[in-house]
Scaffold this active site. Structure first.
Site, mmCIF file in Angstrom:
data_model
loop_
_atom_site.group_PDB
_atom_site.id
_atom_site.type_symbol
_atom_site.label_atom_id
_atom_site.label_comp_id
_atom_site.label_asym_id
_atom_site.label_seq_id
_atom_site.Cartn_x
_atom_site.Cartn_y
_atom_site.Cartn_z
ATOM 1 N N THR A 125 -4.426 30.797 -40.894
ATOM 2 C CA THR A 125 -5.265 31.763 -41.615
ATOM 3 C C THR A 125 -5.436 31.353 -43.080
ATOM 4 O O THR A 125 -4.556 30.709 -43.657
ATOM 5 C CB THR A 125 -4.608 33.155 -41.546
ATOM 6 O OG1 THR A 125 -5.225 34.014 -42.505
ATOM 7 C CG2 THR A 125 -3.118 33.125 -41.849
ATOM 8 N N ASP A 126 -6.533 31.810 -43.681
ATOM 9 C CA ASP A 126 -6.732 31.544 -45.114
ATOM 10 C C ASP A 126 -5.730 32.314 -45.974
ATOM 11 O O ASP A 126 -5.568 32.017 -47.155
ATOM 12 C CB ASP A 126 -8.176 31.878 -45.531
ATOM 13 C CG ASP A 126 -8.567 33.334 -45.317
ATOM 14 O OD1 ASP A 126 -7.757 34.107 -44.772
ATOM 15 O OD2 ASP A 126 -9.708 33.695 -45.689
ATOM 16 N N GLU A 127 -5.043 33.303 -45.361
ATOM 17 C CA GLU A 127 -4.085 34.106 -46.151
ATOM 18 C C GLU A 127 -2.908 33.270 -46.645
ATOM 19 O O GLU A 127 -2.186 33.689 -47.548
ATOM 20 C CB GLU A 127 -3.568 35.295 -45.332
ATOM 21 C CG GLU A 127 -4.670 36.252 -44.994
ATOM 22 C CD GLU A 127 -4.208 37.676 -44.710
ATOM 23 O OE1 GLU A 127 -3.061 38.016 -45.022
ATOM 24 O OE2 GLU A 127 -5.029 38.438 -44.184
ATOM 25 N N TYR A 153 3.389 38.864 -43.410
ATOM 26 C CA TYR A 153 2.525 38.206 -42.414
ATOM 27 C C TYR A 153 2.124 36.813 -42.890
ATOM 28 O O TYR A 153 2.321 35.819 -42.182
ATOM 29 C CB TYR A 153 1.271 39.054 -42.151
ATOM 30 C CG TYR A 153 0.159 38.279 -41.478
ATOM 31 C CD1 TYR A 153 0.275 37.856 -40.160
ATOM 32 C CD2 TYR A 153 -1.019 37.951 -42.168
ATOM 33 C CE1 TYR A 153 -0.737 37.126 -39.539
ATOM 34 C CE2 TYR A 153 -2.032 37.220 -41.567
ATOM 35 C CZ TYR A 153 -1.888 36.810 -40.254
ATOM 36 O OH TYR A 153 -2.891 36.079 -39.648
ATOM 37 N N LYS A 157 3.008 33.021 -41.391
ATOM 38 C CA LYS A 157 1.998 32.058 -40.939
ATOM 39 C C LYS A 157 2.130 30.739 -41.712
ATOM 40 O O LYS A 157 1.979 29.659 -41.144
ATOM 41 C CB LYS A 157 0.584 32.639 -41.123
ATOM 42 C CG LYS A 157 0.239 33.806 -40.215
ATOM 43 C CD LYS A 157 0.194 33.467 -38.739
ATOM 44 C CE LYS A 157 -0.991 32.618 -38.348
ATOM 45 N NZ LYS A 157 -1.058 32.406 -36.874
HETATM 46 P P1 NAD Z 1 -4.366 39.959 -32.191
HETATM 47 O O1 NAD Z 1 -3.273 40.734 -32.838
HETATM 48 O O2 NAD Z 1 -5.630 40.637 -31.808
HETATM 49 O O3 NAD Z 1 -3.801 39.260 -30.861
HETATM 50 C C1 NAD Z 1 -2.561 38.635 -30.814
HETATM 51 C C2 NAD Z 1 -2.239 38.314 -29.352
HETATM 52 O O4 NAD Z 1 -0.979 37.630 -29.322
HETATM 53 C C3 NAD Z 1 -2.072 39.585 -28.478
HETATM 54 O O5 NAD Z 1 -2.707 39.381 -27.234
HETATM 55 C C4 NAD Z 1 -0.560 39.698 -28.298
HETATM 56 O O6 NAD Z 1 -0.186 40.313 -27.079
HETATM 57 C C5 NAD Z 1 -0.150 38.231 -28.328
HETATM 58 N N1 NAD Z 1 1.267 38.041 -28.734
HETATM 59 C C6 NAD Z 1 1.894 38.620 -29.788
HETATM 60 N N2 NAD Z 1 3.182 38.216 -29.818
HETATM 61 C C7 NAD Z 1 3.349 37.352 -28.786
HETATM 62 C C8 NAD Z 1 4.444 36.601 -28.315
HETATM 63 N N3 NAD Z 1 5.644 36.655 -28.896
HETATM 64 N N4 NAD Z 1 4.264 35.798 -27.232
HETATM 65 C C9 NAD Z 1 3.057 35.739 -26.602
HETATM 66 N N5 NAD Z 1 1.997 36.453 -27.003
HETATM 67 C C10 NAD Z 1 2.124 37.241 -28.087
HETATM 68 O O7 NAD Z 1 -4.631 38.746 -33.170
HETATM 69 P P2 NAD Z 1 -6.015 38.013 -33.546
HETATM 70 O O8 NAD Z 1 -6.673 38.760 -34.630
HETATM 71 O O9 NAD Z 1 -6.734 37.682 -32.319
HETATM 72 O O10 NAD Z 1 -5.439 36.665 -34.192
HETATM 73 C C11 NAD Z 1 -5.140 35.546 -33.375
HETATM 74 C C12 NAD Z 1 -4.619 34.422 -34.255
HETATM 75 O O11 NAD Z 1 -5.581 34.061 -35.229
HETATM 76 C C13 NAD Z 1 -3.356 34.792 -35.035
HETATM 77 O O12 NAD Z 1 -2.509 33.661 -35.033
HETATM 78 C C14 NAD Z 1 -3.859 35.089 -36.441
HETATM 79 O O13 NAD Z 1 -2.867 34.793 -37.382
HETATM 80 C C15 NAD Z 1 -5.030 34.127 -36.537
HETATM 81 N N6 NAD Z 1 -6.136 34.524 -37.426
HETATM 82 C C16 NAD Z 1 -6.709 35.770 -37.292
HETATM 83 C C17 NAD Z 1 -7.822 36.085 -38.091
HETATM 84 C C18 NAD Z 1 -8.492 37.429 -37.965
HETATM 85 O O14 NAD Z 1 -9.376 37.723 -38.769
HETATM 86 N N7 NAD Z 1 -8.160 38.264 -36.988
HETATM 87 C C19 NAD Z 1 -8.314 35.153 -39.015
HETATM 88 C C20 NAD Z 1 -7.676 33.913 -39.125
HETATM 89 C C21 NAD Z 1 -6.611 33.609 -38.306
HETATM 90 O O1 DAU Z 2 -8.122 36.342 -43.702
HETATM 91 C C1 DAU Z 2 -7.687 36.223 -42.392
HETATM 92 C C2 DAU Z 2 -6.859 37.440 -42.015
HETATM 93 O O2 DAU Z 2 -7.759 38.525 -41.884
HETATM 94 C C3 DAU Z 2 -6.064 37.242 -40.733
HETATM 95 O O3 DAU Z 2 -5.110 36.231 -40.929
HETATM 96 C C4 DAU Z 2 -5.369 38.547 -40.321
HETATM 97 O O4 DAU Z 2 -4.733 38.380 -39.073
HETATM 98 C C5 DAU Z 2 -6.407 39.630 -40.217
HETATM 99 O O5 DAU Z 2 -5.796 40.859 -39.900
HETATM 100 C C6 DAU Z 2 -7.193 39.753 -41.515
HETATM 101 O O6 DAU Z 2 -6.354 40.253 -42.574
HETATM 102 P P1 DAU Z 2 -6.869 41.360 -43.628
HETATM 103 O O7 DAU Z 2 -5.701 42.029 -44.197
HETATM 104 O O8 DAU Z 2 -7.864 40.775 -44.558
HETATM 105 O O9 DAU Z 2 -7.682 42.311 -42.593
HETATM 106 P P2 DAU Z 2 -7.771 43.902 -42.438
HETATM 107 O O10 DAU Z 2 -8.839 44.168 -41.456
HETATM 108 O O11 DAU Z 2 -6.440 44.519 -42.213
HETATM 109 O O12 DAU Z 2 -8.270 44.355 -43.864
HETATM 110 C C7 DAU Z 2 -9.474 43.860 -44.421
HETATM 111 C C8 DAU Z 2 -9.630 44.465 -45.801
HETATM 112 O O13 DAU Z 2 -9.880 45.883 -45.657
HETATM 113 C C9 DAU Z 2 -8.389 44.381 -46.673
HETATM 114 O O14 DAU Z 2 -8.774 44.176 -48.019
HETATM 115 C C10 DAU Z 2 -7.710 45.725 -46.525
HETATM 116 C C11 DAU Z 2 -8.878 46.658 -46.323
HETATM 117 N N1 DAU Z 2 -8.613 47.852 -45.483
HETATM 118 C C12 DAU Z 2 -8.085 47.658 -44.239
HETATM 119 C C13 DAU Z 2 -7.819 48.731 -43.410
HETATM 120 C C14 DAU Z 2 -7.209 48.512 -42.050
HETATM 121 C C15 DAU Z 2 -8.972 49.131 -45.904
HETATM 122 O O15 DAU Z 2 -9.504 49.307 -47.025
HETATM 123 N N2 DAU Z 2 -8.710 50.201 -45.092
HETATM 124 C C16 DAU Z 2 -8.140 50.057 -43.858
HETATM 125 O O16 DAU Z 2 -7.911 51.088 -43.172
#
Ligand code: NAD
Ligand code: DAU
Length: 347
Positions: A125-127, A153, A157
């Site tokens: 992730t970019d985080e 988190y 990562k």
């Molecule tokens: P998500 O939370 O929607 O899904 C995570 C999945 O992993 C779920 O199906 C869960 O059951 C499974 N899981 C959790 N713990 C596990 C374990 N111990 N063993 C096997 N399976 C397990 O997450 P997402 O948003 O789809 O993110 C997927 C990946 O992409 C993550 O690694 C996250 O860090 C990365 N990522 C997410 C975003 C985003 O915007 N959502 C952006 C950049 C990177």
């Molecule tokens: O940048 C990549 C990341 O993006 C991934 O690595 C993470 O898995 C993914 O969850 C996401 O992280 P963020 O923290 O950026 O996403 P989130 O949707 O939780 O929040 C997006 C922005 O919105 C953040 O600035 C917090 C804000 N927010 C979020 C929630 C849930 C609110 O203002 N209100 C809310 O209720």
């Protein structure tokens, strides 16, 4: 080719499973998922009976089981999506983030070392780069930006990324890493900003915007992320990190207003609430490397992607109603019940 996709019952993992199944129908996909609160088998239901798809319920941190799966399935490629992914939950309880994101990654890497692999891909992730100031729009994250994490988190990562690089250098595990910006699209779990706001607005519930709402995220339609990973695992160079993002920076408050507009709901639903602890201000990816090396560029503009996403939630009420009618209620109360409502003029 046999591809193990971990976390394939979650948001991006499931979109990736569908993407691969369509693009490379001859490949066999083995989805390994623990089915935590974020994993949902309903998402994968149409694939369950397909001959080239197999689902295995397993924890990536369970060494014995993971080794057995590698022995039986003989994967050529492993793509690791499995993670605890929500920043707010990591602030509430960091431990499971270390267990899954760090220990789980190390178990997968050990399995690759033991049984051999053509490619291990870590979905990062970019985080891991921390955040950028709002008053320097000229700054972007490149692959050379230092790791500088803010939340448990992102720290977990970044730790996983360091392990991947260490296993590549020390044991020659053929690994790649992608660091993507915020995804949005179908099957996004409703704890995250975009689906949470869509679902609350549909129920005429308040929309809880953290702090002043000016934090910026760089939004990418999930299919574009899947396309980038598909390119990296097939054409990317081992040992390399690729940033993935589409220059779609938006302030949270603007994203929320766009959703309200799409749904024809009033802005009076917006409620500014206590900010997230350690809240990162701005994320912005420089995707030059993946564009120049692999020819990747995003296909979906934010304006189109957000329309498609809102429509998906309108068309798939059962999917999200099943989620929000369960444990989600308790989560919502814990996470939002205590937050103070802020008078916007005083923020
Ligand atoms: P998500 O939370 O929607 O899904 C995570 C999945 O992993 C779920 O199906 C869960 O059951 C499974 N899981 C959790 N713990 C596990 C374990 N111990 N063993 C096997 N399976 C397990 O997450 P997402 O948003 O789809 O993110 C997927 C990946 O992409 C993550 O690694 C996250 O860090 C990365 N990522 C997410 C975003 C985003 O915007 N959502 C952006 C950049 C990177
Ligand atoms: O940048 C990549 C990341 O993006 C991934 O690595 C993470 O898995 C993914 O969850 C996401 O992280 P963020 O923290 O950026 O996403 P989130 O949707 O939780 O929040 C997006 C922005 O919105 C953040 O600035 C917090 C804000 N927010 C979020 C929630 C849930 C609110 O203002 N209100 C809310 O209720």
């Amino acid at each position: 080719m046999n591809i193990i996709v971990t976390g394939g019952a979650g948001f991006i993992g499931a979109n990736f499973v569908y993407y691969e199944h369509k693009k490379h129908p001859a490949d066999k996909i083995i989805c390994l998922d623990k089915l935590t609160y974020a994993g949902n088998l309903e998402t994968l239901a149409p694939l369950m009976e397909k001959p080239n798809f197999k689902f295995i319920k397993a924890d990536i941190a369970d060494r014995k089981t993971v080794y057995k799966i590698f022995e039986q399935e003989k994967p050529d490629i492993v793509v690791n999506f499995a993670a605890e992914s929500h920043v707010d939950r990591s602030i509430e309880n960091p431990e499971i983030f270390l267990q899954t994101n760090v220990i789980g990654t190390s178990v997968l890497l050990d399995a690759c070392r033991k049984y051999g692999i053509d490619r291990y891909h870590q979905v990062s992730t970019d985080e891991v780069y921390g955040d950028l100031p709002l008053d320097r729009p000229d700054l972007f994250f490149t692959e050379q930006t230092n790791l500088h994490t803010s939340s448990p988190y992102s720290a977990s990562k970044a730790s996983a990324d360091l392990l991947v690089m260490a296993y590549h250098r020390t044991y020659k595990v053929p690994a790649t890493i992608s660091r993507c910006s915020n995804n949005y699209g179908p099957y996004h779990f409703p704890e995250k900003l975009i689906p949470l706001m869509i679902i609350n607005a549909l129920s005429d519930k308040k929309l809880p915007v953290y702090g002043d709402g000016l934090n910026v995220r760089d939004w990418l339609y999930v299919e574009d992320h899947c396309a980038a990973i598909d390119l990296i695992i097939r054409k990317g160079k081992v040992g390399e990190v690729y940033n993935v993002g589409g220059h779609n920076e938006r302030a949270n408050i603007d994203v929320v207003k766009t959703i309200l507009q799409q749904l024809g709901k009033p802005e009076s639903l917006i409620e500014h609430v206590t900010d997230r602890k350690g809240h990162d201000r701005r994320y912005a990816i420089d995707p030059t490397k993946i564009h120049e090396a692999l020819g990747w560029e995003p296909a979906t503009k934010f304006e189109d992607g957000i329309k498609k996403t809102v429509q998906w939630y309108l068309d798939n009420r059962d999917w999200w109603m099943n989620i929000i009618s369960g444990d989600y209620q308790g989560y919502y109360e814990r996470m939002y019940g205590q937050r103070e409502v802020l008078e916007y003029a005083k923020i």
